[in-house]
Scaffold this motif. Structure first.
Motif, PDB file in Angstrom:
ATOM      1  N   GLU A   1      37.243  45.330  47.173  1.00  0.00           N
ATOM      2  CA  GLU A   1      36.715  45.906  48.417  1.00  0.00           C
ATOM      3  C   GLU A   1      37.833  46.294  49.384  1.00  0.00           C
ATOM      4  O   GLU A   1      37.650  47.178  50.210  1.00  0.00           O
TER       5      GLU A   1
ATOM      6  N   SER B   1      35.970  40.349  43.915  1.00  0.00           N
ATOM      7  CA  SER B   1      35.203  41.297  44.740  1.00  0.00           C
ATOM      8  C   SER B   1      35.953  41.632  46.024  1.00  0.00           C
ATOM      9  O   SER B   1      36.023  42.799  46.426  1.00  0.00           O
ATOM     10  N   PHE B   2      36.512  40.621  46.662  1.00  0.00           N
ATOM     11  CA  PHE B   2      37.277  40.821  47.897  1.00  0.00           C
ATOM     12  C   PHE B   2      38.432  41.792  47.659  1.00  0.00           C
ATOM     13  O   PHE B   2      38.646  42.728  48.418  1.00  0.00           O
TER      14      PHE B   2
ATOM     15  N   LYS C   1      35.035  34.914  41.265  1.00  0.00           N
ATOM     16  CA  LYS C   1      34.282  36.169  41.334  1.00  0.00           C
ATOM     17  C   LYS C   1      34.343  36.751  42.745  1.00  0.00           C
ATOM     18  O   LYS C   1      34.543  37.955  42.925  1.00  0.00           O
ATOM     19  N   ASN C   2      34.191  35.899  43.759  1.00  0.00           N
ATOM     20  CA  ASN C   2      34.286  36.356  45.152  1.00  0.00           C
ATOM     21  C   ASN C   2      35.681  36.902  45.454  1.00  0.00           C
ATOM     22  O   ASN C   2      35.830  37.884  46.176  1.00  0.00           O
ATOM     23  N   HIS C   3      36.688  36.256  44.894  1.00  0.00           N
ATOM     24  CA  HIS C   3      38.078  36.689  45.067  1.00  0.00           C
ATOM     25  C   HIS C   3      38.265  38.092  44.493  1.00  0.00           C
ATOM     26  O   HIS C   3      38.825  38.984  45.148  1.00  0.00           O
TER      27      HIS C   3
ATOM     28  N   SER D   1      32.448  30.717  41.020  1.00  0.00           N
ATOM     29  CA  SER D   1      32.016  31.731  41.990  1.00  0.00           C
ATOM     30  C   SER D   1      33.158  32.114  42.930  1.00  0.00           C
ATOM     31  O   SER D   1      33.224  33.249  43.400  1.00  0.00           O
ATOM     32  N   GLN D   2      34.081  31.180  43.177  1.00  0.00           N
ATOM     33  CA  GLN D   2      35.223  31.494  44.034  1.00  0.00           C
ATOM     34  C   GLN D   2      36.090  32.575  43.389  1.00  0.00           C
ATOM     35  O   GLN D   2      36.639  33.439  44.091  1.00  0.00           O
TER      36      GLN D   2
ATOM     37  N   VAL E   1      40.967  33.594  49.877  1.00  0.00           N
ATOM     38  CA  VAL E   1      39.635  34.141  50.113  1.00  0.00           C
ATOM     39  C   VAL E   1      38.678  32.997  50.455  1.00  0.00           C
ATOM     40  O   VAL E   1      37.934  33.062  51.421  1.00  0.00           O
ATOM     41  N   SER E   2      38.727  31.936  49.656  1.00  0.00           N
ATOM     42  CA  SER E   2      37.925  30.745  49.949  1.00  0.00           C
ATOM     43  C   SER E   2      38.818  29.739  50.670  1.00  0.00           C
ATOM     44  O   SER E   2      39.942  29.496  50.247  1.00  0.00           O
TER      45      SER E   2
END
Length: 179
Positions: free
Chosen positions: A129, A125-126, A121-123, A118-119, A109-110
């Motif tokens: 989604e 969320s990805f 958390k973004n992972h 934050s990476q 993802v990153s």
């Protein structure tokens, strides 16, 4: 309709599993195989995991076996950041390399090495989604690292139609008794 399924759960150490031949693995894999087969028969095309050892590793092995029956099923390995696992010991890096060969798609993802939470958390969320359902080997009465994903799923369910099935300790125990 569910076409993309996220599968996760306990890490092997959280289950007290430290050897490849631990009989608990066969029980977990049997439960995973039964549940994933149901999802495939309901229309799932992609199984996504994140490369963690334990349930996710066993999931990839199970999906690889299911490809004999369902050759169109695909599995994706979605890492949170670039160079995921590079700080693991040599044996575990070898296991991760083997998992990559089982995947039809491997991506991070990153596109940067780990720098901050934050990476992660973004992972998460990805993944939520890009899937319509999750299958977790998780028991709400025995928290582990999976609790963060489970809480994120519950939050997502408040605003959207996101399915989550749990394989809990009772189901694992019942499967073990059948064996």
């Amino acid at each position: 309709m569910v076409t993309n399924l996220l599968v996760s759960g306990y890490r092997s150490f959280e289950l007290g599993i430290f050897k490849e031949d631990d009989p608990k693995i066969a029980v977990i894999k049997k439960c995973l195989k039964e549940e994933i087969r149901l999802y495939i028969e309901e229309g799932v095309k992609w199984i996504l995991t994140t490369g963690q050892f334990g349930v996710e590793q066993w999931t990839m092995e199970v999906v690889d076996e299911l490809k004999q029956e369902y050759p169109d099923i695909k599995q994706g390995l979605i890492f949170p950041f670039l160079e995921f696992g590079s700080n693991w010991n040599e044996q575990n890096q070898g296991k991760l390399a083997k998992l990559k060969t089982l995947a039809d798609f491997v991506e991070s993802v990153s596109h940067q090495p780990y720098k901050d939470p934050s990476q992660l958390k973004n992972h998460q969320s990805f993944l939520l989604e890009h899937t319509q359902a999750a299958l977790l080997v998780y028991d709400t009465e025995s928290e582990g690292k999976t609790k963060w994903l489970y809480k994120a799923i519950l939050a997502k369910q408040e605003s959207s139609d996101y399915e989550c099935r749990l394989i809990d300790f009772d189901q694992l125990q019942n499967t073990a008794m059948e064996e």
